[in-house]
Design an enzyme around this catalytic site. Structure first.
Site, PDB file in Angstrom:
ATOM      1  N   ASN A 171     -57.026 -29.656   1.549  1.00 56.12           N
ATOM      2  CA  ASN A 171     -56.226 -30.135   0.368  1.00 56.12           C
ATOM      3  C   ASN A 171     -56.901 -29.191  -0.892  1.00 56.12           C
ATOM      4  OD1 ASN A 171     -54.269 -31.703  -1.360  1.00 56.12           O
ATOM      5  ND2 ASN A 171     -56.092 -31.957  -2.442  1.00 56.12           N
ATOM      6  N   TYR A 175     -58.014 -31.219 -10.823  1.00 61.24           N
ATOM      7  CA  TYR A 175     -58.343 -32.120 -11.346  1.00 61.24           C
ATOM      8  C   TYR A 175     -59.323 -31.866 -12.384  1.00 61.24           C
ATOM      9  CZ  TYR A 175     -56.717 -33.490  -6.598  1.00 61.24           C
ATOM     10  OH  TYR A 175     -56.200 -33.461  -5.398  1.00 61.24           O
ATOM     11  N   ARG A 176     -59.548 -32.356 -13.630  1.00 58.91           N
ATOM     12  CA  ARG A 176     -60.281 -31.831 -14.774  1.00 58.91           C
ATOM     13  C   ARG A 176     -61.703 -32.211 -14.465  1.00 58.91           C
ATOM     14  NH1 ARG A 176     -58.181 -36.936 -18.430  1.00 58.91           N
ATOM     15  NH2 ARG A 176     -60.016 -38.231 -18.253  1.00 58.91           N
ATOM     16  N   TRP A 189     -60.641 -37.363 -10.078  1.00 53.85           N
ATOM     17  CA  TRP A 189     -59.348 -37.307  -9.270  1.00 53.85           C
ATOM     18  C   TRP A 189     -58.754 -38.827  -9.166  1.00 53.85           C
ATOM     19  CZ3 TRP A 189     -62.874 -34.673  -5.231  1.00 53.85           C
ATOM     20  CH2 TRP A 189     -63.970 -35.365  -4.694  1.00 53.85           C
ATOM     21  N   GLU A 235     -51.696 -25.917   0.586  1.00 55.68           N
ATOM     22  CA  GLU A 235     -51.219 -25.208  -0.561  1.00 55.68           C
ATOM     23  C   GLU A 235     -51.118 -23.806  -0.581  1.00 55.68           C
ATOM     24  OE1 GLU A 235     -52.091 -29.413  -1.676  1.00 55.68           O
ATOM     25  OE2 GLU A 235     -53.054 -27.821  -0.312  1.00 55.68           O
ATOM     26  N   ASP A 286     -55.259 -35.260 -23.399  1.00 56.97           N
ATOM     27  CA  ASP A 286     -54.321 -34.949 -22.139  1.00 56.97           C
ATOM     28  C   ASP A 286     -52.981 -34.530 -22.492  1.00 56.97           C
ATOM     29  OD1 ASP A 286     -54.185 -34.861 -19.186  1.00 56.97           O
ATOM     30  OD2 ASP A 286     -55.477 -36.519 -19.194  1.00 56.97           O
TER      31      ASP A 286
END
Length: 640
Positions: A171, A175-176, A189, A235, A286
């Protein structure tokens, strides 16, 4: 097209007149973000910015995909719809009945193309491993601190690689990552994400989880990490399809179970220990335009940092829209329209996600309507589809209007809307960043059926009356002193909706005010009243709608009214929606409520002073100034 590396993309941006090089020293702590915020909110997203003097060995590239043109350049297309068209043609070719041997033979070249898009692991080292840090130290990278109340510096464009420990399925997500130490970050996550599922599997096995984080390389890698793909789709197959060339991967040095693109700029290798205590991560400014609240997340331990000799550090900022992420979202909207149409909602014609709706909050779907109840069928299908499960407000309309013309769209929807019978309220999973939900990750949803109605769909207990073309707003505000502003500018446009800024003073205040307003003869025929906080400037429609969408839980905060029409058994329908901030005292809201993201005064002054040296052009004032006065009243309620 396939970019050889991030420098290749930078050269392409520069040749297209889409890049500004900034040679003056700019501090990665707050200053780069403030400059980028000003540029990204200028017409057409401004320019991509390359900060060449960051106090580290590496320049920072930011806002590189922050316009429609640059998003197209990143994906190597003239128009984003070109990708959707190509996907649709592929679906049609693969699903077409193969009646003869010639039909089957005609498919072979396309199958060969599929093979050419599949990622491939190559032997040896990649250019991403030209330099290996003897002692990995994240402070050597120009990691940005974007906003004054952020928990610290955050890596904002990390392409994170994990594998399912049982199947080996890769995967790639985004995610920050908050930097806590020179060799440790948080790993943000969410529970709905695939990497979080991998983490839970490692936890069951009591096994250390290898992770690799990539920065840079072909910008398609960054986009593909954000794409809402099914769990079983790699991906890098999407990346290969977009760049028309397979992605070549190499094994990590200290985490050889994980493969990464050979041409990346940086690779941060490490692991997550499932048995280890979590770390308090955040807050973080955000994409909602609000700070996401701090919470517990896993620790990521760095075992190696490798990079190209000429590495560029890619970054982005998120905050009050519009920002660069709006254009990444626009690419997803256009590219994934075809798969949604071909597999889930065949009647869909078009889809739109307005910037003010910040991705999941507001989605508009246009369908070809052939029968009663079709909008509800589409509603159920879309709320059950991947990341669309996080959608808060879904507007469904038909082919009688143009959904990209918001004025025409609103006129059409309100013309065909009975607010008492054509608005559907539900509950379900929500984005954990949605602060309006009473429970984190679970809240209300709304579908507004703005399609033309068949006879079976019409509720004859309601009658439609013309909405007023104007209101005496001063008289209404005099009668209700808690109302601090009314925007009735949509009424003359045949859009039966008003915005009301209200200063709440007691529990159920907005619900009661809504009922009182609907008893006024002057408001007969107004179908929708949107309430926002008294500090909001309701004359700024886009800003007010952004605030409204963020602060609304549709099921909890919607109040449908049935106003007697004077005709026996007949009513006029209306709805009020409470988009004000919620508190424990007035709303029995138990969660903390975040602040709006704004820059601090000191940073604004520093950037103002430095601006003439930047070579960007005339001074752009800070977008934060617009919101500073509005948030002072909200500061006190953050921890209520």
């Amino acid at each position: 097209m396939a970019y050889k590396n991030l420098r290749h993309f930078i050269d392409t941006l520069e040749q297209a007149g889409e890049l500004v090089r900034i040679k003056t020293y700019v501090d990665p702590k707050l200053e780069i973000a403030e400059i980028t915020d000003r540029v990204s909110k200028s017409p057409d997203g401004g320019k991509a910015l390359l900060f060449e003097n960051t106090g580290t060995d590496f320049p920072v590239l930011i806002n590189s995909m922050g316009s429609y043109k640059r998003m197209c350049l990143a994906l190597g297309v003239s128009e984003l719809d070109d990708v959707a068209g190509e996907i649709e043609n592929l679906f049609k070719l693969l699903s077409k009945p193969k009646e003869s041997i010639l039909d089957k033979l005609a498919l072979l070249p396309k199958l060969g193309q599929f093979a050419s898009w599949m990622p491939k692991v190559v032997s040896g080292k990649g250019s991403c491993q030209e330099v290996v840090m003897a002692n990995p130290d994240l402070s050597k990278l120009p990691v940005l601190t974007c906003w004054p109340k952020d928990g610290g510096p955050f890596i904002t464009l990390p392409v994170i690689h994990t594998k399912d420990p049982l199947t080996g399925t890769r995967n790639v997500g985004m995610y920050r990552m908050q930097v806590f130490e020179k060799d440790m970050t948080g790993m943000h996550w969410h529970k709905h994400k695939v990497s979080a599922k991998h983490f839970m599997e490692y936890k069951k096995l009591n096994k250390r989880m290898p992770v690799a984080v990539v920065l840079g390389g072909d910008p398609v890698y960054t986009y593909s990490a954000t794409a809402p793909l099914p769990e079983n789709v790699d991906e890098y197959m999407l990346a290969g399809f977009l760049r028309k060339k397979k992605v070549e991967l190499v094994k990590c040095i200290t985490q050889p179970e994980i493969e990464v693109p050979a041409d990346a700029d940086f690779v941060i290798e490490g692991y997550v220990e499932p048995s280890e205590e979590l770390i308090w991560e955040g807050p973080f400014g955000d994409h909602t335009g609000y700070y996401s609240l701090a919470d517990w997340y896993p620790k990521f331990h760095v075992t190696a940092i490798t990079h190209r000799k000429d590495a560029v550090y890619p970054s982005t900022i998120v905050g009050i829209p519009p920002q660069e992420d709006a254009w990444i979202g626009k690419a997803t909207e256009r590219i994934f329209l075809a798969p949604i149409k071909m597999t889930l909602v065949p009647e869909i014609i078009n889809m739109e996600m307005p910037v003010e709706g910040v991705f999941h909050n507001l989605v508009i779907a246009q369908i070809k309507k052939d029968y009663a109840g079709q909008a509800q069928k589409v509603m159920n299908a879309m709320w059950g589809a991947g990341q669309m499960m996080f959608n808060k407000i879904l507007v469904v309309t038909d082919d009688g209007t143009k959904i990209t013309d918001y004025k025409q769209l609103a006129q059409y929807v309100f013309q065909h809307l009975n607010p008492a019978s054509d608005i559907y309220l539900s509950q379900g999973p929500m984005d954990v960043l949605d602060h309006s939900c009473s429970k984190m990750g679970f809240g209300g949803k709304m579908c507004i059926d703005g399609t033309r109605k068949y006879e079976e769909e019409q509720d004859t207990t309601f009658i439609s009356v013309p909405a007023p073309r104007q209101l005496d707003t001063a008289a209404i505000m005099q009668q209700f002193p808690e109302i601090k502003g009314i925007n009735a500018s949509l009424l003359p446009l045949d859009i039966s909706c008003i915005l009301v800024a209200v200063e709440k003073a007691r529990p159920s205040h907005v619900r009661e005010l809504n009922e009182q307003l609907y008893t006024l003869p002057a408001l007969a025929g107004v179908k929708m009243i949107l309430f926002v906080e008294h500090t909001v400037d309701v004359s700024d429609l886009a800003s007010a709608l952004w605030r409204f969408c963020n602060n609304l839980d549709p099921k909890r905060d919607s109040f449908i009214v049935r106003v007697p029409s004077g005709e026996p058994g007949k009513y006029i329908g209306g709805i009020g929606m409470d988009g004000t901030l919620k508190t424990r005292l007035l709303d029995n809201f138990e969660r903390d409520w975040p602040n709006i993201i704004v820059a601090d005064d000191a940073t604004i002054r520093k950037v103002d002073t430095k601006w003439p040296e930047l070579g960007i052009g005339p001074l752009l004032t800070s977008p934060s100034l617009k919101y500073k006065q509005q948030i002072y009243g909200e500061e006190a309620v953050v921890q209520q």
